[in-house]
Scaffold this motif. Structure first.
Motif, PDB file in Angstrom:
ATOM      1  N   ALA A   1       7.926 -12.595 -13.547  1.00  0.00           N
ATOM      2  CA  ALA A   1       9.114 -11.828 -13.175  1.00  0.00           C
ATOM      3  C   ALA A   1       8.973 -10.348 -13.513  1.00  0.00           C
ATOM      4  N   GLN A   2       8.319 -10.031 -14.622  1.00  0.00           N
ATOM      5  CA  GLN A   2       8.185  -8.626 -14.996  1.00  0.00           C
ATOM      6  C   GLN A   2       7.335  -7.862 -13.978  1.00  0.00           C
ATOM      7  N   TYR A   3       6.218  -8.463 -13.576  1.00  0.00           N
ATOM      8  CA  TYR A   3       5.365  -7.800 -12.581  1.00  0.00           C
ATOM      9  C   TYR A   3       6.097  -7.649 -11.253  1.00  0.00           C
ATOM     10  N   LEU A   4       6.765  -8.709 -10.811  1.00  0.00           N
ATOM     11  CA  LEU A   4       7.424  -8.659  -9.508  1.00  0.00           C
ATOM     12  C   LEU A   4       8.612  -7.704  -9.508  1.00  0.00           C
ATOM     13  N   ALA A   5       9.297  -7.570 -10.636  1.00  0.00           N
ATOM     14  CA  ALA A   5      10.383  -6.591 -10.721  1.00  0.00           C
ATOM     15  C   ALA A   5       9.836  -5.186 -10.530  1.00  0.00           C
ATOM     16  N   ASP A   6       8.698  -4.886 -11.162  1.00  0.00           N
ATOM     17  CA  ASP A   6       8.061  -3.581 -10.950  1.00  0.00           C
ATOM     18  C   ASP A   6       7.660  -3.400  -9.490  1.00  0.00           C
ATOM     19  N   THR A   7       7.157  -4.460  -8.865  1.00  0.00           N
ATOM     20  CA  THR A   7       6.730  -4.384  -7.469  1.00  0.00           C
ATOM     21  C   THR A   7       7.903  -4.060  -6.542  1.00  0.00           C
ATOM     22  N   LEU A   8       9.025  -4.726  -6.756  1.00  0.00           N
ATOM     23  CA  LEU A   8      10.200  -4.470  -5.917  1.00  0.00           C
ATOM     24  C   LEU A   8      10.739  -3.058  -6.154  1.00  0.00           C
ATOM     25  N   LEU A   9      10.742  -2.605  -7.396  1.00  0.00           N
ATOM     26  CA  LEU A   9      11.236  -1.257  -7.672  1.00  0.00           C
ATOM     27  C   LEU A   9      10.295  -0.191  -7.109  1.00  0.00           C
ATOM     28  N   ALA A  10       8.994  -0.493  -7.076  1.00  0.00           N
ATOM     29  CA  ALA A  10       8.052   0.442  -6.449  1.00  0.00           C
ATOM     30  C   ALA A  10       8.352   0.594  -4.960  1.00  0.00           C
ATOM     31  N   ALA A  11       8.812  -0.491  -4.351  1.00  0.00           N
ATOM     32  CA  ALA A  11       9.125  -0.453  -2.919  1.00  0.00           C
ATOM     33  C   ALA A  11      10.337   0.409  -2.608  1.00  0.00           C
ATOM     34  N   VAL A  12      11.166   0.681  -3.617  1.00  0.00           N
ATOM     35  CA  VAL A  12      12.326   1.550  -3.404  1.00  0.00           C
ATOM     36  C   VAL A  12      12.212   2.833  -4.232  1.00  0.00           C
ATOM     37  N   ALA A  13      10.990   3.223  -4.568  1.00  0.00           N
ATOM     38  CA  ALA A  13      10.799   4.534  -5.196  1.00  0.00           C
ATOM     39  C   ALA A  13      11.301   5.613  -4.248  1.00  0.00           C
ATOM     40  N   ALA A  14      11.934   6.630  -4.799  1.00  0.00           N
ATOM     41  CA  ALA A  14      12.560   7.650  -3.959  1.00  0.00           C
ATOM     42  C   ALA A  14      11.546   8.353  -3.058  1.00  0.00           C
ATOM     43  N   SER A  15      10.382   8.712  -3.601  1.00  0.00           N
ATOM     44  CA  SER A  15       9.378   9.407  -2.788  1.00  0.00           C
ATOM     45  C   SER A  15       8.887   8.521  -1.652  1.00  0.00           C
ATOM     46  N   HIS A  16       8.781   7.227  -1.918  1.00  0.00           N
ATOM     47  CA  HIS A  16       8.363   6.266  -0.892  1.00  0.00           C
ATOM     48  C   HIS A  16       9.429   6.177   0.205  1.00  0.00           C
ATOM     49  N   PHE A  17      10.684   6.107  -0.216  1.00  0.00           N
ATOM     50  CA  PHE A  17      11.793   6.028   0.744  1.00  0.00           C
ATOM     51  C   PHE A  17      11.855   7.282   1.617  1.00  0.00           C
ATOM     52  N   VAL A  18      11.758   8.454   0.988  1.00  0.00           N
ATOM     53  CA  VAL A  18      11.821   9.707   1.750  1.00  0.00           C
ATOM     54  C   VAL A  18      10.676   9.774   2.759  1.00  0.00           C
ATOM     55  N   HIS A  19       9.480   9.332   2.358  1.00  0.00           N
ATOM     56  CA  HIS A  19       8.345   9.316   3.288  1.00  0.00           C
ATOM     57  C   HIS A  19       8.628   8.397   4.474  1.00  0.00           C
ATOM     58  N   GLN A  20       9.178   7.222   4.203  1.00  0.00           N
ATOM     59  CA  GLN A  20       9.487   6.287   5.286  1.00  0.00           C
ATOM     60  C   GLN A  20      10.529   6.858   6.244  1.00  0.00           C
ATOM     61  N   ARG A  21      11.548   7.490   5.696  1.00  0.00           N
ATOM     62  CA  ARG A  21      12.629   8.016   6.540  1.00  0.00           C
ATOM     63  C   ARG A  21      12.179   9.260   7.316  1.00  0.00           C
ATOM     64  N   ARG A  22      11.485  10.166   6.635  1.00  0.00           N
ATOM     65  CA  ARG A  22      11.191  11.458   7.236  1.00  0.00           C
ATOM     66  C   ARG A  22       9.921  11.443   8.073  1.00  0.00           C
ATOM     67  N   HIS A  23       8.883  10.792   7.570  1.00  0.00           N
ATOM     68  CA  HIS A  23       7.587  10.843   8.253  1.00  0.00           C
ATOM     69  C   HIS A  23       7.314   9.605   9.095  1.00  0.00           C
ATOM     70  N   ARG A  24       7.752   8.441   8.620  1.00  0.00           N
ATOM     71  CA  ARG A  24       7.586   7.220   9.420  1.00  0.00           C
ATOM     72  C   ARG A  24       8.735   7.017  10.406  1.00  0.00           C
ATOM     73  N   LYS A  25       9.801   7.801  10.238  1.00  0.00           N
ATOM     74  CA  LYS A  25      10.975   7.712  11.113  1.00  0.00           C
ATOM     75  C   LYS A  25      11.603   6.317  11.100  1.00  0.00           C
ATOM     76  N   MET A  26      11.582   5.673   9.946  1.00  0.00           N
ATOM     77  CA  MET A  26      12.173   4.344   9.819  1.00  0.00           C
ATOM     78  C   MET A  26      13.676   4.454   9.594  1.00  0.00           C
ATOM     79  N   SER A  27      14.425   3.558  10.189  1.00  0.00           N
ATOM     80  CA  SER A  27      15.863   3.502   9.960  1.00  0.00           C
ATOM     81  C   SER A  27      16.146   2.780   8.644  1.00  0.00           C
ATOM     82  N   VAL A  28      17.343   2.978   8.130  1.00  0.00           N
ATOM     83  CA  VAL A  28      17.752   2.262   6.923  1.00  0.00           C
ATOM     84  C   VAL A  28      17.724   0.762   7.180  1.00  0.00           C
ATOM     85  N   ARG A  29      18.164   0.355   8.354  1.00  0.00           N
ATOM     86  CA  ARG A  29      18.153  -1.078   8.682  1.00  0.00           C
ATOM     87  C   ARG A  29      16.739  -1.648   8.647  1.00  0.00           C
TER      88      ARG A  29
END
Length: 209
Positions: free
Chosen positions: A163-191
């Motif tokens: 659980a500790q490793y997977l919690a880190d994995t899920l939080l890495a997926a919602v890192a702010a820099s990762h999210f901004v890259h997806q929205r701005r450069h990958r043009k991904m929608s929130v959905r």
């Protein structure tokens, strides 16, 4: 399956971080007015238009009041994020399900990730800047609370997982820099981002050691 002694011990409770200290009624009113005005500016014009002068004008207070209360713009932003973080923590600790208690653990993890994505959609640029400026701060304070919360829920959903490793994995997926890259450069929608997180979560929770 993991032996019991291999599983991490879970802490008994979640701390709420960065609670504001007690303050005089007039100071509290000014603080709330300023933060409400900051929220409005960010929501309407974006974080790049948040300045001390415009904030004071929108809140109906003198710019000196804003400086005395928050020090500088970084102090305003920090207070805004603390306020939102406290709201998020109260919601997943004691709010209605599925984010709060009462829903299956997998549903609660999903609701947390979706709620955090919604927060990032407004404050992602601010949080990404903070991660870049002081990377070590990402793993303190709010991150630690989020990690404990997810460790607890993942352990309940599937006790055979790390659980500790997977919690880190899920939080890495919602890192702010990762999210901004997806929205701005990958043009991904929130959905689309939420759907991807759902797929990741389903895959992780179905696995076992």
């Amino acid at each position: 399956m993991a032996r019991d002694q291999d599983r991490p011990a879970l802490p008994p409770a979640l701390p709420v971080v960065d609670q504001p200290p007690a303050e005089r009624a007039d100071a509290a009113r000014n603080r709330h007015k300023i933060l409400a005005a900051a929220e409005e500016i960010v929501a309407t014009d974006g974080v790049e238009h948040l300045t001390m002068n415009d904030l004071a004008a929108a809140a109906g207070v003198g710019v000196g009041t804003v400086y005395r209360r928050f020090g500088d713009l970084a102090g305003v932003i920090d207070a805004m994020m603390n306020e939102r973080e406290n709201q998020l923590q109260q919601a997943f600790m004691a709010g209605p399900p599925p984010l709060g208690p009462g829903a299956p653990p997998a549903d609660r993890v999903r609701a947390f990730l979706h709620s955090y994505v919604d927060l990032l959609d407004t404050y992602g640029d601010l949080l990404a800047a903070a991660e870049t400026t002081t990377p070590s701060l990402r793993y303190r304070g709010a991150y630690a609370v989020h990690h404990i919360h997810l460790v607890t829920l993942i352990s309940e959903a599937n006790p055979g997982l790390d659980a500790q490793y997977l919690a880190d994995t899920l939080l890495a997926a919602v890192a702010a820099s990762h999210f901004v890259h997806q929205r701005r450069h990958r043009k991904m929608s929130v959905r689309r981002i939420k759907t991807g997180l759902d797929t990741l979560l389903d895959c992780l929770l179905q696995a076992s050691r």
